[in-house]
Structure formats: structure tokens, C-alpha cells
Design an enzyme around this catalytic site. Structure first.
Site, short mmCIF file in Angstrom:
data_model
loop_
_atom_site.label_atom_id
_atom_site.label_comp_id
_atom_site.label_asym_id
_atom_site.label_seq_id
_atom_site.Cartn_x
_atom_site.Cartn_y
_atom_site.Cartn_z
N ASP A 12 -2.45 -7.63 -11.35
CA ASP A 12 -3.73 -7.50 -12.04
C ASP A 12 -4.89 -7.54 -11.05
OD1 ASP A 12 -5.42 -7.24 -14.18
OD2 ASP A 12 -5.31 -9.35 -14.78
N HIS A 27 -6.53 1.17 -7.76
CA HIS A 27 -5.10 1.42 -8.01
C HIS A 27 -4.43 1.94 -6.72
CE1 HIS A 27 -5.70 0.46 -12.12
NE2 HIS A 27 -6.38 1.55 -12.43
N LEU A 77 17.51 -4.78 -2.14
CA LEU A 77 16.61 -5.15 -3.24
C LEU A 77 16.67 -4.11 -4.37
CD1 LEU A 77 14.06 -6.84 -4.27
CD2 LEU A 77 12.69 -5.08 -3.14
#
Ligand code: FPP
Length: 237
Positions: free
Chosen positions: A17, A34, A128
Site C-alpha cells: 500500500d 505504481h 521461491l
């Protein structure tokens, strides 16, 4: 100093956020926030790899985010597509397996295509697992899970008396992954925002005032170290 293996969470989930506020504080358009956020994603993926975290789920686009101005939604989708296209070779090099959860068919065609291409390309990796939550809503996921369970009952695959927590978990988007051990939320907000409502039941939370584009490997390590100091009791004493 690296934390001991015991204190490293197996699954980290992040509510990324603050991109908009990061941009606003610099007098920039939101999309620049962004874009900076996408750079932080790269750093975070690398950090998780270094720490030998097995799963990282990122809340990249919520079901509610479709309500944002069309121009921002469009720019975010373009950014996602570009990110996947550009970063897939790096994911391959770093042994990262890409996955996605959410109502993926709501994404623009080009985005879906690139997403599936990247997922396929990285399917054989065993480092991962990076899970992108896209057009994702926790309540929608639970509704989809209920529908899937009902279908299985109708088809006679299961008896409704057999339904329990474990079985329901197997009808969620996240059925292949363990529940998150650690949830990180940036920008200081103390909300779940419809993220992994079922799966976060016993997850440890870490909220940092840092805005997502400013989140670094050092911040990730601080969260993991804090996690290592927590005592998890799962409702027991
Ligand atoms: C929340 O910040 C962030 C989003 C809704 C989008 C997250 C997207 C990225 C981090 C970049 C692209 C992602 C990938 C995986 C390439 P906000 O816009 O709500 O910020 P604000 O609360 O300050 O307005």
C-alpha cells in the site's frame, strides 16, 4: 545479520500500500508510484529468495481496484504485463516459480496471455513461489470455494457430512499453498482490505509506516526478525 532458519516464515503475504501517496508527495502522477512499486516488488522477491522464504503472495490488484479511474486501471494492467514480460528471464534465473490467484479471467486478454506464459515458463522452478493476487477478493474467493464444494457434493464426489476446515481449504484458490505465516502491510493502515480472509486466521501481522515504493530488503529483514520474536499459540496456551 541473517535470521536463523527457524525464525524464517515459510509464507509471507504483503499488502503493498501507499504507491499513490508516494507519487503525490513528489508531485507525480499516481502511475509513477505504481512504477516505483514494481521496482520494490523486484527487490522484495530478491530479498525473499535470499532469506529462503518459500512462498510470497503479493496483493497486486484487488477485485475492488476495478472501481479506480479507467486510466489508472489501464496503466496498472499495462505495467503488470510489461513487468511479467521483462522480468520472466530474471524469475527463471533466480529459480522463482510464478503463480496467480483471483478471478484471472477478468484481466485484459493480453495480460492473461502474458501471465500464463510466465507461469508456464517458470513452472519447473523450485525456489521461491511468487503468487500474485490479481482481481482478487477474499469474500469472492470464499463464495467461489462454496460453489466448488456444492458442485463436488452434487456430483457425488464428497458427502456434505465430510466438509471440514481442511476440505474447504482445498476448494480455495490457495489450495496448493500453506497459509501465510507473516502478513506485512505498508503505509501504516491497519486493515485487511479483503485479502486472504480465510487464510490469515493465525497469521502474524507486521505493519510499517513506510510506503510500498520505499520498502527495501532491510525492511523485509526487520519484519522477518520481528516475526522470529513472536510466540504463536494458535488459540492454545
Ligand atoms: C496500493 O497503493 C497498490 C496497488 C493498488 C497496486 C499495487 C501494484 C504495484 C505494487 C505495482 C505493480 C505490481 C506488480 C506485481 C508488477 P495505492 O495506489 O492504493 O496507494 P495509496 O493508498 O497511497 O493511494
Amino acid at each position: 545479520m541473517a535470521p536463523s532458519a527457524k525464525s524464517v516464515p515459510q509464507h509471507v503475504a504483503i499488502i503493498m500500500d501507499g504507491n499513490g501517496r508516494w507519487a503525490k508527495s513528489r508531485g507525480l502522477p499516481r502511475i509513477k508510484g505504481h512504477e516505483a512499486g514494481a521496482k520494490a516488488v523486484r527487490e522484495c522477491v530478491e530479498g525473499c529468495g535470499d532469506l529462503k522464504i518459500e512462498y510470497l503472495t503479493l496483493y497486486a490488484f484487488s477485485a475492488e481496484n476495478w472501481q479506480r479511474p479507467k486510466s489508472e486501471v489501464f496503466a496498472l494492467m499495462r505495467l503488470l504485463e510489461k513487468f511479467l514480460k521483462e522480468k520472466t528471464p530474471e524469475l527463471l534465473e533466480k529459480n522463482v516459480r510464478l503463480q496467480a490467484i483471483g478471478r484471472l479471467t477478468n484481466l485484459p486478454e493480453a495480460c492473461q496471455k502474458q501471465l500464463h506464459k510466465s507461469i508456464e515458463a517458470t513452472a519447473g522452478n523450485n525456489g521461491l513461489t511468487l503468487i500474485l493476487a490479481l482481481s482478487y477478493g477474499g469474500r469472492l474467493e470464499i463464495i467461489d470455494g462454496i460453489k466448488s464444494l456444492l458442485r463436488a457434493v452434487e456430483l457425488g464426489h464428497i458427502d456434505k457430512a465430510m466438509i471440514d476446515v481442511e476440505m474447504f481449504s482445498k476448494h480455495l484458490y490457495t489450495r496448493y499453498y500453506p497459509d501465510p505465516d507473516l502478513l506485512i502491510r505498508t503505509s501504516g493502515e491497519m486493515r485487511l482490505s479483503n485479502f486472504l480472509l480465510w487464510q490469515l486466521s493465525y497469521t502474524e501481522m507486521f505493519v510499517t509506516p513506510k510506503l510500498w515504493p520505499d520498502f527495501t530488503k532491510k525492511d523485509l529483514l526487520a519484519a522477518v526478525e520481528e516475526f522470529g520474536r513472536r510466540q504463536r499459540r494458535y488459540g492454545a496456551v
